[in-house]
Design a protein around this motif. Structure first.
Motif, mmCIF file in Angstrom:
data_model
loop_
_atom_site.group_PDB
_atom_site.id
_atom_site.type_symbol
_atom_site.label_atom_id
_atom_site.label_comp_id
_atom_site.label_asym_id
_atom_site.label_seq_id
_atom_site.Cartn_x
_atom_site.Cartn_y
_atom_site.Cartn_z
ATOM 1 N N GLN A 1 0.822 -1.206 0.000
ATOM 2 C CA GLN A 1 0.000 0.000 0.000
ATOM 3 C C GLN A 1 0.860 1.262 0.000
ATOM 4 N N ALA A 2 1.903 1.280 0.805
ATOM 5 C CA ALA A 2 2.736 2.483 0.901
ATOM 6 C C ALA A 2 3.618 2.659 -0.329
ATOM 7 N N TRP A 3 4.112 1.586 -0.912
ATOM 8 C CA TRP A 3 5.038 1.692 -2.031
ATOM 9 C C TRP A 3 4.317 2.083 -3.327
ATOM 10 N N ASN A 4 3.106 1.571 -3.526
ATOM 11 C CA ASN A 4 2.414 1.790 -4.796
ATOM 12 C C ASN A 4 1.344 2.871 -4.735
ATOM 13 N N PRO B 1 11.806 -3.872 -6.215
ATOM 14 C CA PRO B 1 11.831 -3.967 -4.744
ATOM 15 C C PRO B 1 10.631 -4.701 -4.165
ATOM 16 N N VAL B 2 9.473 -4.545 -4.793
ATOM 17 C CA VAL B 2 8.282 -5.250 -4.312
ATOM 18 C C VAL B 2 8.454 -6.751 -4.460
ATOM 19 N N ILE B 3 8.961 -7.180 -5.613
ATOM 20 C CA ILE B 3 9.162 -8.609 -5.847
ATOM 21 C C ILE B 3 10.196 -9.179 -4.884
ATOM 22 N N LEU B 4 11.302 -8.465 -4.704
ATOM 23 C CA LEU B 4 12.341 -8.944 -3.781
ATOM 24 C C LEU B 4 11.816 -9.017 -2.348
ATOM 25 N N PHE B 5 11.084 -7.996 -1.934
ATOM 26 C CA PHE B 5 10.536 -7.992 -0.582
ATOM 27 C C PHE B 5 9.577 -9.158 -0.379
ATOM 28 N N PHE B 6 8.724 -9.400 -1.360
ATOM 29 C CA PHE B 6 7.765 -10.491 -1.222
ATOM 30 C C PHE B 6 8.460 -11.851 -1.197
ATOM 31 N N LEU B 7 9.473 -12.036 -2.035
ATOM 32 C CA LEU B 7 10.184 -13.309 -2.023
ATOM 33 C C LEU B 7 10.863 -13.551 -0.680
ATOM 34 N N PHE B 8 11.461 -12.513 -0.116
ATOM 35 C CA PHE B 8 12.105 -12.647 1.184
ATOM 36 C C PHE B 8 11.082 -12.941 2.274
#
Length: 309
Positions: A237-240, A286-293
């Motif tokens: 929500q904050a990033w997009n 960054p969203v994809i990396l954050f979600f994978l982590f």
């Protein structure tokens, strides 16, 4: 295969050691097995089709980022950029406003995520674990706030931040973001907290733990999946987010990444869609990396909660 002797003296081939005839093979010839296999195949094919439809826009954005503008403007679509180029990414990374917007988005997202998780976690614990006056009214208020359109609060929010001199600041936009995502985050965490029996804490206290020790050693690890899920929601929500940032961040030097991307589209009459797609791809990384982590952490938290429970 053993052979035993029938009472008449003849040997029965394939009989069991106690003389009983062997059982017929089961499973492969049952009529329901074929129907279940066909049903599984149809459901699997439908799932693959839905996944392809969902992933295709993302694939189209990424492959368009590697195509030059003249290829993007041709009537014939290009599905595989075999002769693609990295010039679009170079142009995005050469823009100093991209990194300035990246720092603003990163700061706003970090402040919003930490504040929302802390406040929502404490509120969810209070609503789920304690009985106090106004508890039901507080829960109803959370639901009512969720029903209010965000656009109906823009004027009051801007006036409030302007009175506090927080317009065009990371702190001001973070306050608005926390207020926007906090109700749903509280409601989400309340379900996780309610799902953990309080008997586990009481059993730990019987074994000699304090109330605080029982909570952090027994209950808190079981709540890790809920905290991670709430963190994913808050981060996305904050990033997009675009509309609130458009109202609060009026200074071009304090734009978030969605505002930077919008400015890139409106910079010229002829939009360079290759650069736009490259910028959108870099914003999504960054969203994809954050979600994978976080996905790995969420799975580990679920397994740990099942073992400790």
């Amino acid at each position: 295969m053993s052979a035993t002797t029938h009472p008449t003296g003849r040997a029965l081939r394939g009989a069991t050691p106690d003389g009983r005839p062997p059982r017929a093979a089961s499973g492969a010839s049952r009529p329901g097995t074929v129907g279940a296999a066909v049903r599984r195949w149809l459901l699997g094919s439908l799932a693959v089709l839905v996944a392809v439809v969902w992933v295709f826009p993302i694939y189209w954005m990424i492959q368009s980022a590697f195509l030059p503008t003249n290829r993007l403007r041709t009537p014939e679509p290009t599905f595989f950029p075999v002769d693609g180029t990295l010039s679009n990414f170079r142009r995005v990374l050469a823009d100093p406003t991209f990194f300035a917007s990246f720092r603003v988005s990163l700061g706003v997202t970090a402040v919003t995520l930490v504040a929302a998780i802390v406040f929502a976690f404490l509120a969810a614990l209070a609503v789920s674990r304690f009985r106090f006056r106004g508890r039901k009214s507080f829960i109803v208020t959370i639901l009512v706030v969720q029903m209010i359109p965000a656009e109906g609060l823009f004027i009051s929010q801007y006036q409030m931040l302007d009175g506090w001199r927080l317009v065009n600041t990371i702190a001001g936009l973070s306050i608005v973001y926390v207020a926007a995502i906090l109700p749903f985050t509280i409601w989400m965490l309340r379900g996780f907290v309610t799902g953990v029996p309080i008997d586990l804490e009481e059993a730990g206290m019987v074994d000699g733990l304090s109330r605080t020790g029982a909570f952090f050693r027994i209950t808190f690890p079981l709540l890790a999946p809920g905290l991670v899920a709430s963190g994913v929601y808050g981060f996305l929500q904050a990033w997009n987010e675009y509309t609130l940032a458009l109202v609060v961040m009026t200074d071009p030097a304090q734009r978030t990444l969605p505002l930077w991307l919008q400015g890139l589209v409106e910079a010229n009459r002829a939009t360079d869609w290759g650069v736009v797609m490259a910028g959108a791809t870099l914003i999504a990384v960054p969203v994809i990396l954050f979600f994978l982590f976080v996905q790995n952490k969420m799975t580990a938290g679920l397994v740990a909660g099942a073992v400790k429970g």
